[in-house]
Design a protein around this motif. Sequence first.
Motif, short mmCIF file in Angstrom:
data_model
loop_
_atom_site.label_atom_id
_atom_site.label_comp_id
_atom_site.label_asym_id
_atom_site.label_seq_id
_atom_site.Cartn_x
_atom_site.Cartn_y
_atom_site.Cartn_z
N GLU A 1 58.91 -5.94 107.84
CA GLU A 1 59.88 -5.70 108.91
C GLU A 1 59.58 -6.67 110.05
O GLU A 1 58.46 -6.72 110.56
CB GLU A 1 59.76 -4.25 109.41
CG GLU A 1 60.63 -3.92 110.61
CD GLU A 1 60.34 -2.52 111.15
OE1 GLU A 1 60.89 -2.18 112.21
OE2 GLU A 1 59.56 -1.79 110.51
N LEU A 2 60.58 -7.45 110.40
CA LEU A 2 60.41 -8.41 111.49
C LEU A 2 60.77 -7.73 112.81
O LEU A 2 61.91 -7.33 113.03
CB LEU A 2 61.30 -9.64 111.27
CG LEU A 2 61.09 -10.79 112.27
CD1 LEU A 2 59.66 -11.32 112.18
CD2 LEU A 2 62.09 -11.90 112.03
N GLN A 3 59.77 -7.61 113.67
CA GLN A 3 59.97 -6.97 114.97
C GLN A 3 60.09 -8.06 116.03
O GLN A 3 59.10 -8.64 116.47
CB GLN A 3 58.79 -6.03 115.28
CG GLN A 3 58.62 -4.93 114.24
CD GLN A 3 57.38 -4.08 114.49
OE1 GLN A 3 56.42 -4.54 115.11
NE2 GLN A 3 57.40 -2.85 114.00
N LYS A 4 61.32 -8.36 116.37
CA LYS A 4 61.58 -9.48 117.28
C LYS A 4 61.14 -9.15 118.71
O LYS A 4 61.52 -8.12 119.27
CB LYS A 4 63.07 -9.83 117.26
CG LYS A 4 63.52 -10.49 115.98
CD LYS A 4 64.96 -10.96 116.08
CE LYS A 4 65.36 -11.80 114.87
NZ LYS A 4 64.62 -13.07 114.82
N GLY A 5 60.34 -10.07 119.26
CA GLY A 5 59.92 -9.95 120.65
C GLY A 5 59.01 -8.78 120.95
O GLY A 5 58.85 -8.40 122.12
N GLU A 6 58.40 -8.20 119.95
CA GLU A 6 57.57 -7.01 120.17
C GLU A 6 56.15 -7.38 120.58
O GLU A 6 55.42 -6.56 121.13
CB GLU A 6 57.53 -6.15 118.90
CG GLU A 6 58.85 -5.46 118.55
CD GLU A 6 59.25 -4.45 119.61
OE1 GLU A 6 58.37 -3.74 120.12
OE2 GLU A 6 60.45 -4.37 119.94
N TYR B 1 54.09 -14.14 127.69
CA TYR B 1 55.15 -14.62 126.78
C TYR B 1 55.27 -13.61 125.63
O TYR B 1 54.37 -12.81 125.38
CB TYR B 1 54.83 -16.01 126.24
CG TYR B 1 53.64 -16.04 125.30
CD1 TYR B 1 53.81 -16.01 123.91
CD2 TYR B 1 52.32 -16.11 125.79
CE1 TYR B 1 52.73 -16.05 123.05
CE2 TYR B 1 51.24 -16.14 124.94
CZ TYR B 1 51.45 -16.11 123.58
OH TYR B 1 50.36 -16.13 122.72
N TYR B 2 56.40 -13.63 124.97
CA TYR B 2 56.70 -12.66 123.90
C TYR B 2 56.93 -13.40 122.60
O TYR B 2 57.45 -14.51 122.57
CB TYR B 2 57.93 -11.82 124.27
CG TYR B 2 57.70 -10.98 125.52
CD1 TYR B 2 57.16 -9.71 125.42
CD2 TYR B 2 58.01 -11.49 126.79
CE1 TYR B 2 56.93 -8.95 126.56
CE2 TYR B 2 57.77 -10.75 127.92
CZ TYR B 2 57.23 -9.46 127.82
OH TYR B 2 56.99 -8.72 128.94
N TYR B 3 56.54 -12.74 121.52
CA TYR B 3 56.68 -13.36 120.20
C TYR B 3 57.04 -12.30 119.15
O TYR B 3 56.94 -11.09 119.40
CB TYR B 3 55.38 -14.07 119.80
CG TYR B 3 54.17 -13.16 119.84
CD1 TYR B 3 53.81 -12.41 118.73
CD2 TYR B 3 53.38 -13.08 121.00
CE1 TYR B 3 52.70 -11.58 118.77
CE2 TYR B 3 52.28 -12.25 121.04
CZ TYR B 3 51.94 -11.50 119.92
OH TYR B 3 50.84 -10.68 119.96
#
Length: 209
Positions: A123-128, A143-145
């Motif tokens: 599961e790709l958790q964008k910006g988590e 920063y967020y990734y």
Amino acid sequence: MNLKEAFQTQNKINELLSYITRYLSNNDNVMTITEKHLRSKALKGQKDETVDVSERSEEGFAVEALLKVWQELMEEKEKLSCAIGKAKAGMGFNLDATVDANKSRRSMLQALQGLANLKSSHELQKGEGQGYVFNNDGNQTSYYYDIDRIMTIDYDRNKVRAMVKDFNRKADEASLKIDEALLATKVDYTPRFDLAGENQFIVEELLEK
């Protein structure tokens, strides 16, 4: 009667015993509570009054008669239990052990079915994700990734599916064996009472005898 009918009778007797025990455990059912309103002491010429404020259950059973019924039912329970024990002793297999094992097998089947249906995934958790770095001015900035959450099963799902199939087969075979035995095994017991109907009405009939 057969063993299935014997177990049904045993369950009904247990229900009745519990019903009577609960009734007798309620103090309102075994005590008469009266209040004496002493009006004459407070005001001359007024009449005293005695009021029954008991809050008995609607059945209104007599305690001693009910105790006798409980004892009679207990005697029947003991007779029936002995008869069931003799009937089970004559069977070609251990009924209690078979029933217990099948309960465990059915319970485990639920867990196995869940394992059989579980799949590896991600599961790709964008910006988590959040990290910190120093910028050119020496200030800390965040920063967020993205986080790729990977879930991998730790077992061979095909083996689990094979176990599900095997457990289902064994559980069905055991259930059939148990059902056939319950119907075919005779119990040397003749009911003393008619135990059909609601508990209250059965007890009322027993009290009238």
